[in-house]
Design a protein around this motif. Structure first.
Motif, PDB file in Angstrom:
ATOM      1  N   PRO A 150      -7.286  -5.656  -1.093  1.00 55.23           N
ATOM      2  CA  PRO A 150      -7.650  -6.685  -0.111  1.00 55.23           C
ATOM      3  C   PRO A 150      -8.000  -8.016  -0.781  1.00 55.23           C
ATOM      4  O   PRO A 150      -8.518  -8.051  -1.902  1.00 55.23           O
ATOM      5  CB  PRO A 150      -8.882  -6.093   0.590  1.00 55.23           C
TER       6      PRO A 150
ATOM      7  N   THR B 171     -13.675   3.854  -5.681  1.00 54.96           N
ATOM      8  CA  THR B 171     -13.205   4.738  -4.611  1.00 54.96           C
ATOM      9  C   THR B 171     -12.512   5.936  -5.239  1.00 54.96           C
ATOM     10  O   THR B 171     -11.951   5.842  -6.328  1.00 54.96           O
ATOM     11  CB  THR B 171     -12.211   4.018  -3.685  1.00 54.96           C
TER      12      THR B 171
ATOM     13  N   GLN C 127      -8.820   8.285  -1.296  1.00 55.53           N
ATOM     14  CA  GLN C 127      -9.122   7.128  -0.444  1.00 55.53           C
ATOM     15  C   GLN C 127      -8.258   5.929  -0.835  1.00 55.53           C
ATOM     16  O   GLN C 127      -7.738   5.219   0.016  1.00 55.53           O
ATOM     17  CB  GLN C 127     -10.603   6.778  -0.560  1.00 55.53           C
ATOM     18  N   ARG C 128      -8.080   5.731  -2.135  1.00 55.82           N
ATOM     19  CA  ARG C 128      -7.266   4.610  -2.617  1.00 55.82           C
ATOM     20  C   ARG C 128      -5.821   4.767  -2.154  1.00 55.82           C
ATOM     21  O   ARG C 128      -5.193   3.809  -1.703  1.00 55.82           O
ATOM     22  CB  ARG C 128      -7.358   4.573  -4.141  1.00 55.82           C
TER      23      ARG C 128
ATOM     24  N   ARG D 100      -4.700   6.429   0.463  1.00 56.63           N
ATOM     25  CA  ARG D 100      -4.653   6.176   1.920  1.00 56.63           C
ATOM     26  C   ARG D 100      -4.680   4.675   2.203  1.00 56.63           C
ATOM     27  O   ARG D 100      -3.912   4.175   3.028  1.00 56.63           O
ATOM     28  CB  ARG D 100      -5.846   6.839   2.613  1.00 56.63           C
ATOM     29  N   GLN D 101      -5.582   3.966   1.537  1.00 57.79           N
ATOM     30  CA  GLN D 101      -5.688   2.520   1.762  1.00 57.79           C
ATOM     31  C   GLN D 101      -4.397   1.807   1.397  1.00 57.79           C
ATOM     32  O   GLN D 101      -3.947   0.907   2.117  1.00 57.79           O
ATOM     33  CB  GLN D 101      -6.847   1.942   0.939  1.00 57.79           C
ATOM     34  N   ARG D 102      -3.786   2.203   0.303  1.00 57.98           N
ATOM     35  CA  ARG D 102      -2.556   1.528  -0.132  1.00 57.98           C
ATOM     36  C   ARG D 102      -1.391   1.842   0.806  1.00 57.98           C
ATOM     37  O   ARG D 102      -0.568   0.975   1.071  1.00 57.98           O
ATOM     38  CB  ARG D 102      -2.210   1.910  -1.570  1.00 57.98           C
TER      39      ARG D 102
ATOM     40  N   ASP E 196      -1.681   2.456   4.030  1.00 55.45           N
ATOM     41  CA  ASP E 196      -1.937   1.633   5.214  1.00 55.45           C
ATOM     42  C   ASP E 196      -1.632   0.162   4.929  1.00 55.45           C
ATOM     43  O   ASP E 196      -1.093  -0.545   5.776  1.00 55.45           O
ATOM     44  CB  ASP E 196      -3.392   1.793   5.674  1.00 55.45           C
ATOM     45  N   PHE E 197      -1.957  -0.288   3.709  1.00 55.92           N
ATOM     46  CA  PHE E 197      -1.676  -1.672   3.317  1.00 55.92           C
ATOM     47  C   PHE E 197      -0.166  -1.939   3.352  1.00 55.92           C
ATOM     48  O   PHE E 197       0.280  -2.959   3.875  1.00 55.92           O
ATOM     49  CB  PHE E 197      -2.235  -1.957   1.919  1.00 55.92           C
TER      50      PHE E 197
ATOM     51  N   ARG F 293      -1.624  10.577   5.220  1.00 61.97           N
ATOM     52  CA  ARG F 293      -2.571   9.538   5.627  1.00 61.97           C
ATOM     53  C   ARG F 293      -3.973  10.110   5.811  1.00 61.97           C
ATOM     54  O   ARG F 293      -4.953   9.424   5.589  1.00 61.97           O
ATOM     55  CB  ARG F 293      -2.089   8.850   6.900  1.00 61.97           C
TER      56      ARG F 293
ATOM     57  N   GLU G 257      -8.505  -0.693  -8.792  1.00 59.34           N
ATOM     58  CA  GLU G 257      -8.396  -2.135  -8.548  1.00 59.34           C
ATOM     59  C   GLU G 257      -8.294  -2.963  -9.828  1.00 59.34           C
ATOM     60  O   GLU G 257      -7.408  -3.814  -9.941  1.00 59.34           O
ATOM     61  CB  GLU G 257      -9.547  -2.624  -7.672  1.00 59.34           C
TER      62      GLU G 257
END
Length: 197
Positions: free
Chosen positions: A41, A57, A61-62, A64-66, A68-69, A102, A130
């Motif tokens: 982000p 994280t 979780q990382r 999943r976030q990527r 979704d990104f 997901r 990150e």
């Protein structure tokens, strides 16, 4: 992860020198572009560029976030968002598997790699933490700025200046190879100049 922060700090220091904005890199760099390339982000990119640290994280979780990104930031040629069915097809799996991914954050390497390649994402996009991801994304930026600051740097690093200095000791075949390389570079430059005209 501390090694990743140390490596990132080195790059940030050098970028600060080259841009003349140490500590103020978000003003000098394309933060949105870095976010797009890394899946991090924008606010987190800014925090890292300022020398801050992120909340660690877990891998699931990382991932999943990527995912979704990617779904939010990459669009079909018509500008619409990819559906879960389309992403599943790209990954070579079913929509049910993608939905499970997901939820769990744990894809198969094969399916994640298919998505990564389809969208032209860097290796490790889904798994890099990150600071690692930002460090990798900043490498071409650093190389470009160093090349602007010292155009001969890349030639020296790859040994071409030293190679040219050794020309008097080279045999005929080595000299011909060096001359061919120089001609290729000159021809490429001329073509670029003609294209700009």
């Amino acid at each position: 992860m501390s090694d990743a922060y140390a490596a990132l700090a080195d790059v940030l220091g050098r970028l600060g020198e080259l841009t003349g904005r140490p500590g103020r890199l978000p003003e000098a760099l394309d933060v949105a572009g870095l976010s797009y390339r890394t899946g991090i982000p924008v606010g987190t990119v800014v925090e890292l560029l300022c020398g801050g640290r992120t909340v660690e994280t877990c891998l699931a979780q990382r991932v999943r976030q990527r995912l979704d990104f990617v779904r939010e930031s990459r669009r079909r040629p018509d500008g619409k968002r990819y559906s879960l069915d389309e992403l599943a097809r790209i990954a070579g799996t079913s929509r049910q598997w993608l939905s499970e991914w997901r939820k769990s954050g744990m894809p198969s390497l094969e399916h994640a790699d298919r998505l990564r390649r389809f969208f032209g994402l860097p290796a490790g996009f889904f798994t890099a933490d990150e600071p690692e991801a930002l460090h990798a994304a900043l490498q071409p930026v650093l190389q470009d700025l160093e090349a602007q600051a010292d155009p001969l740097l890349r030639l020296r690093e790859c040994g071409l200046v030293r190679l040219a200095a050794r020309a008097p000791q080279m045999n005929a075949r080595q000299l011909a190879t060096l001359a061919d390389l120089a001609e290729m570079i000159i021809a490429s430059e001329r073509a670029a100049d003609t294209g700009r005209a």
